[in-house]
Scaffold this motif. Sequence first.
Motif, PDB file in Angstrom:
ATOM      1  N   LEU A 212     -12.599  18.177 -10.988  1.00  0.00           N
ATOM      2  CA  LEU A 212     -12.619  19.648 -10.622  1.00  0.00           C
ATOM      3  C   LEU A 212     -13.360  19.644  -9.255  1.00  0.00           C
ATOM      4  O   LEU A 212     -14.309  19.056  -8.833  1.00  0.00           O
ATOM      5  N   PRO A 213     -12.859  20.343  -8.407  1.00  0.00           N
ATOM      6  CA  PRO A 213     -13.563  20.564  -6.970  1.00  0.00           C
ATOM      7  C   PRO A 213     -14.662  21.645  -7.110  1.00  0.00           C
ATOM      8  O   PRO A 213     -14.427  22.512  -6.444  1.00  0.00           O
ATOM      9  N   THR A 214     -15.548  21.130  -7.635  1.00  0.00           N
ATOM     10  CA  THR A 214     -16.847  22.112  -7.869  1.00  0.00           C
ATOM     11  C   THR A 214     -17.991  21.644  -6.979  1.00  0.00           C
ATOM     12  O   THR A 214     -19.091  22.208  -7.134  1.00  0.00           O
ATOM     13  N   SER A 215     -18.066  20.772  -6.297  1.00  0.00           N
ATOM     14  CA  SER A 215     -19.131  20.374  -5.187  1.00  0.00           C
ATOM     15  C   SER A 215     -19.497  21.558  -4.465  1.00  0.00           C
ATOM     16  O   SER A 215     -18.437  22.273  -4.114  1.00  0.00           O
ATOM     17  N   TYR A 216     -20.559  21.431  -3.899  1.00  0.00           N
ATOM     18  CA  TYR A 216     -20.862  22.262  -2.860  1.00  0.00           C
ATOM     19  C   TYR A 216     -20.139  22.137  -1.516  1.00  0.00           C
ATOM     20  O   TYR A 216     -19.398  22.830  -0.869  1.00  0.00           O
ATOM     21  N   THR A 217     -19.668  20.964  -1.311  1.00  0.00           N
ATOM     22  CA  THR A 217     -18.917  20.596  -0.239  1.00  0.00           C
ATOM     23  C   THR A 217     -17.305  21.335  -0.352  1.00  0.00           C
ATOM     24  O   THR A 217     -16.729  21.725   0.573  1.00  0.00           O
TER      25      THR A 217
ATOM     26  N   ALA B 272     -25.839  20.061   7.476  1.00  0.00           N
ATOM     27  CA  ALA B 272     -26.159  18.821   6.213  1.00  0.00           C
ATOM     28  C   ALA B 272     -24.825  18.295   5.612  1.00  0.00           C
ATOM     29  O   ALA B 272     -24.801  17.107   5.365  1.00  0.00           O
ATOM     30  N   ILE B 273     -23.859  19.275   5.415  1.00  0.00           N
ATOM     31  CA  ILE B 273     -22.333  18.520   4.767  1.00  0.00           C
ATOM     32  C   ILE B 273     -21.797  17.574   5.986  1.00  0.00           C
ATOM     33  O   ILE B 273     -21.509  16.622   5.847  1.00  0.00           O
ATOM     34  N   GLU B 274     -22.007  18.044   7.316  1.00  0.00           N
ATOM     35  CA  GLU B 274     -21.314  17.204   8.299  1.00  0.00           C
ATOM     36  C   GLU B 274     -22.270  15.924   8.406  1.00  0.00           C
ATOM     37  O   GLU B 274     -21.525  14.893   8.613  1.00  0.00           O
ATOM     38  N   SER B 275     -23.491  15.825   8.271  1.00  0.00           N
ATOM     39  CA  SER B 275     -24.188  14.682   8.421  1.00  0.00           C
ATOM     40  C   SER B 275     -24.281  13.760   7.229  1.00  0.00           C
ATOM     41  O   SER B 275     -24.111  12.492   7.310  1.00  0.00           O
TER      42      SER B 275
END
Length: 441
Positions: free
Chosen positions: A18-23, A110-113
């Motif tokens: 499931l695509p449920t991550s914050y990303t 934060a997601i990018e790094s």
Amino acid sequence: MMNRIILIGNGFDLAHGLPTSYTDFIRGYYAIQKLGLLEDAYELSDGLCSVKISSPEDRKTMNLFRSILSNGMFQLTRNLGEITPLEHFDKFFNDNLTYESKFFEAINKAIESKNWVDIESEYYAWLKKIFRQSSCGYTTPEQLNKDLDLIKTYLTVHLSLVQKENIKPDLAKECIRKTIYEPFNARDISVGAQGLFEEFLVARLKYLSTEDDREIDSFLHRFGQSFGKTHSDIESYKESVQNPSAPDSPDIAKHLKKVNENKGEVPSCFLLPEQILLLNFNYTKMADLYIPERSDFEVNHIHGELGNDKNPVIFGYGDELDEDYKRISDLNDNSYLTNIKSIRYLETDNYRRLLRFIASAPYQIYIMGHSCGNSDRTLLNTLFEHRNCVSIKPYYHLREDGSDNYIEIIQNISRNFNDMQTMRDRVVNKSYCRPLVPREN
């Protein structure tokens, strides 16, 4: 009796694809924004970010993208080769994007790094910056809380779509189902709880030796077993532990020895939990697929449910053990406590029902996809250090390269304990643990 609690975190949903991550959520959010821009807008603003296409050249480029997509063309041919319009559009979109929320900008960076982000932990970090009067773009918690509410709104929309489109009965994995309903293993039980475990073993042996067939059948049915198929196993085992000096009574010492030797001689029904509680920290209903029909086992949606006004989504932070929390709560400013989970728990009876469950009997904890991070520290400390907790067993994530996150889970678990000696006794060592989903699945 002895029960089992399954802690279900976001890794549980991810293990089911499931695509449920914050990303995933952030990507979905940008997909919605890009779609709006591709339709007919030159300006978009929602309080989190804005996109403004102002120059004639940029508007011309934007119209070209719309034309390409409306005509079903998937590639632009350039002298330097072929590029996909969506990849080119992503860069164009980002070049024209401006963050309106400092908090939202921090999440994206934060997601990018790191390719991941814990929004709830980030929120609490920013709340503490405001408390310390650090330069962070916010002078009071009110605007930060508004930004979090916006993110929460978009997140629930994203997850509602996932729940509607992706969660189907056939998504459940048999390997996870077997784990949830498997019998206790003596080696998993902490040294400090051996007495409680022996009491449970003796009580179950007496129950299966004296209770009527109908009652035993009802008990086994909850685990997908039937008394008809298990009856002969029970009778054979009772004979194997019969007390020679008292034929009508089992030899308790012999029974305990067989359980502790763990040679597979003891039928599973002698080791099954009395009750199983799925404690769901997610907002989706993926966990509900693992409750058998007509079973009295429950899912406690401790953080709320999508689309259920009687069990609203709880999104915030829960670490009353943090050194700054006491000082923040002493401010007499309720805006600092708006998104503290331990206060939000009082909106429903979920937390009270959990307290009743852990007080009712000794219990083992299985961890499935929960990182045990600080954002749930108050609740986890209550579960882990309770006198009735006899074992904490993590089911770790096995990565593609063969590495796993067992140690990371244990490190996080340790932060939820005040008594480290108790932690080392209750947490099951890695040699007795296994992945939530084996590689072959």
